[in-house]
Scaffold this active site. Structure first.
Site, PDB file in Angstrom:
ATOM      1  N   THR A  96       0.791  -1.240  -0.084  1.00 11.16           N
ATOM      2  CA  THR A  96      -0.099  -0.032   0.049  1.00 11.16           C
ATOM      3  C   THR A  96       0.961   1.212   0.116  1.00 11.16           C
ATOM      4  O   THR A  96       1.831   1.533   0.920  1.00 11.16           O
ATOM      5  CB  THR A  96      -0.922  -0.024   1.311  1.00 11.16           C
ATOM      6  OG1 THR A  96      -1.608  -1.217   1.149  1.00 11.16           O
ATOM      7  CG2 THR A  96      -1.821   1.435   1.281  1.00 11.16           C
ATOM      8  N   LYS A 171      -7.288   1.454  -3.033  1.00  9.44           N
ATOM      9  CA  LYS A 171      -7.094   1.245  -1.749  1.00  9.44           C
ATOM     10  C   LYS A 171      -7.128   2.363  -0.953  1.00  9.44           C
ATOM     11  O   LYS A 171      -7.466   2.097   0.489  1.00  9.44           O
ATOM     12  CB  LYS A 171      -5.511   0.661  -1.967  1.00  9.44           C
ATOM     13  CG  LYS A 171      -5.115   0.449  -0.524  1.00  9.44           C
ATOM     14  CD  LYS A 171      -5.509  -0.999   0.126  1.00  9.44           C
ATOM     15  CE  LYS A 171      -5.054  -1.276   1.550  1.00  9.44           C
ATOM     16  NZ  LYS A 171      -5.233  -2.293   2.162  1.00  9.44           N
ATOM     17  N   LYS A 239       0.676   5.295   8.350  1.00  9.95           N
ATOM     18  CA  LYS A 239       1.167   5.424   6.827  1.00  9.95           C
ATOM     19  C   LYS A 239      -0.125   5.604   5.766  1.00  9.95           C
ATOM     20  O   LYS A 239      -0.090   6.741   5.146  1.00  9.95           O
ATOM     21  CB  LYS A 239       1.737   4.359   6.431  1.00  9.95           C
ATOM     22  CG  LYS A 239       2.547   4.231   4.897  1.00  9.95           C
ATOM     23  CD  LYS A 239       1.945   3.316   4.101  1.00  9.95           C
ATOM     24  CE  LYS A 239       2.180   1.953   4.769  1.00  9.95           C
ATOM     25  NZ  LYS A 239       1.448   0.795   4.011  1.00  9.95           N
TER      26      LYS A 239
END
Ligand code: NAP
Length: 288
Positions: A96, A171, A239
C-alpha cells in the site's frame, strides 16, 4: 510457466508466496531480514541476495514491503529491481503506497521495456492466509490479463481499476472506510462495556444486523481475547491514512472523520503501540 520473484516476505508476503508455491510456480525470494524467508525456502522457494538478483532471475516480480520509502529502495537503489530487470518482465507492487510513486514506477518500467502494475490488497492477514484477498489493480490491460491467473492464486476479488495509480487510489478509498469501521468498533465496545453489557453477545448480535462489517467480525473477537498482535500494524495504518489525507488535499476534498482517526492512531503510536495490530486502538480507553 513463468518464473516469479517476490520481495518482502512479512505478514502478508509470506502467505502469498505459499499460494504461488502451491500453484506450482518457481519463486525467488528476498527479504531485508533473511530469516523471514527460511520457512519459504524449506517449502521450495529460492533465496536471492538482492532485489537486483531477483529481477535478473524472474519474469514476474512482486514487491510487498512496508512503506513508500521501502518501495523506492527496492526499485531504484543500486541493488534494486531496475538495475537487473529483463525487458518484457512485469513488475507488480502489492505494497500500500502512494499513487504518484506507482505512476513514477510505471514510467520507468516503460523506459526499460517492461510493464508495471500497482496492486494493493485488502483482506488482512486472514485473507492472505486463505487466498481470498481483494486486489485493486492499476496499469495496462495487457499486463493485467497476463497476471490474472496468478493474482487469482491469492485473490477472491480482482479488478483493473484504471491506469497506473488507480489501484492505490482504490486502496485509499478502502482505508477511508476502514478508518470508520475501526473507530466505530472501538466506540461500540467502550459504550457497551460502560453499559454493563455482555460484550460477546453484543458483537454476535450487532454483527448480524446493519452494523455488520469486516473489522467487527475479525477484530472484535481478538479484542475480547486481549490479542493485540499485528494482523495489520498500527504504523502501516498511520502511513495509509497519511497518504489518503495527502491525496484528498490534492483533490481538494475534506475528510474530517479520516483526519480524526489519524489523530487517534498517532496518539496510539506515540504511546508506544506502533507495532501492535490496529485493533489496539481500544487501549486508548481500556488501559488508562
Ligand atoms: P510486514 O510484516 O512489515 O512486511 C513487510 C516486509 O517487507 C518485511 O518482512 C520487511 O522486512 C520487508 N521489507 C521492508 N523494506 C524492505 C526492503 N527495503 N528490502 C527488502 N525487504 C523489505 O508488513 P505486512 O503486514 O506484510 O504489510 C506489507 C504491506 O502491505 C504494507 O504496505 C501494508 O500497509 C500492506 N497491507 C497489509 C495488510 C495487513 O493486514 N497486514 C493488508 C493489506 C495491505 P523486515 O523483516 O526486515 O522488516
Amino acid at each position: 510457466m513463468k518464473k516469479i520473484g517476490f520481495i518482502g516476505t512479512g505478514v502478508m508476503g509470506a502467505s502469498i508466496v505459499k499460494h504461488l508455491l502451491s500453484a506450482g510456480y518457481e519463486v525467488h525470494v528476498y527479504n531485508r531480514t533473511k530469516s523471514k524467508t527460511d520457512e519459504l525456502v524449506e517449502l521450495g522457494a529460492i533465496w536471492k541476495d538482492a532485489p537486483r538478483d531477483i529481477a535478473q532471475a524472474s519474469e514476474l516480480i512482486f514487491t510487498m514491503v512496508g512503506f513508500p520509502e521501502d518501495v523506492e529502495e527496492v526499485y531504484y537503489s543500486e541493488n534494486g529491481i531496475f538495475n537487473g530487470v529483463q525487458s518484457g518482465s512485469i513488475l507488480i507492487d502489492l505494497t500500500t503506497s502512494q499513487p504518484s510513486l506507482a505512476e513514477k514506477i510505471y514510467e520507468t518500467a516503460k523506459e526499460k521495456g517492461t510493464f508495471s502494475l500497482d496492486a494493493p490488497v485488502s483482506g488482512g492477514d486472514l485473507g492472505a492466509r486463505n487466498g481470498t484477498l481483494t486486489t485493486m489493480v492499476g496499469g495496462d490491460e495487457e499486463a493485467f490479463e497476463t497476471m490474472k491467473p496468478i493474482f487469482m492464486t491469492f485473490s477472491g476479488t480482482l479488478e483493473l481499476q484504471g491506469p497506473a495509480g488507480s489501484g492505490q487510489h482504490t486502496k485509499m478509498a478502502n482505508q477511508i472506510m476502514i478508518a470508520g469501521t475501526m473507530t466505530g468498533l472501538t466506540e461500540l465496545l467502550v459504550y457497551a462495556k460502560a453499559a454493563g453489557l455482555n460484550l460477546e453477545k453484543v458483537l454476535k448480535t450487532v454483527g448480524g444486523g446493519s452494523a455488520a462489517n469486516w473489522s467487527l467480525q475479525n477484530y472484535g473477537p481478538r479484542i475480547l481475547k486481549e490479542d493485540y498482535s499485528a494482523g495489520f500494524f498500527v504504523k502501516h495504518f498511520i502511513k495509509d491514512l497519511g497518504i489518503a489525507l495527502n491525496e484528498a488535499e490534492k483533490l481538494g476534498v475534506n475528510l474530517p472523520s479520516t483526519l480524526n482517526a489519524k489523530k487517534l492512531y498517532d496518539q496510539l503510536e506515540d504511546a508506544g503501540n506502533g507495532d501492535d495490530g490496529t485493533q489496539a486502538l481500544i487501549k486508548l480507553w481500556w488501559e488508562k
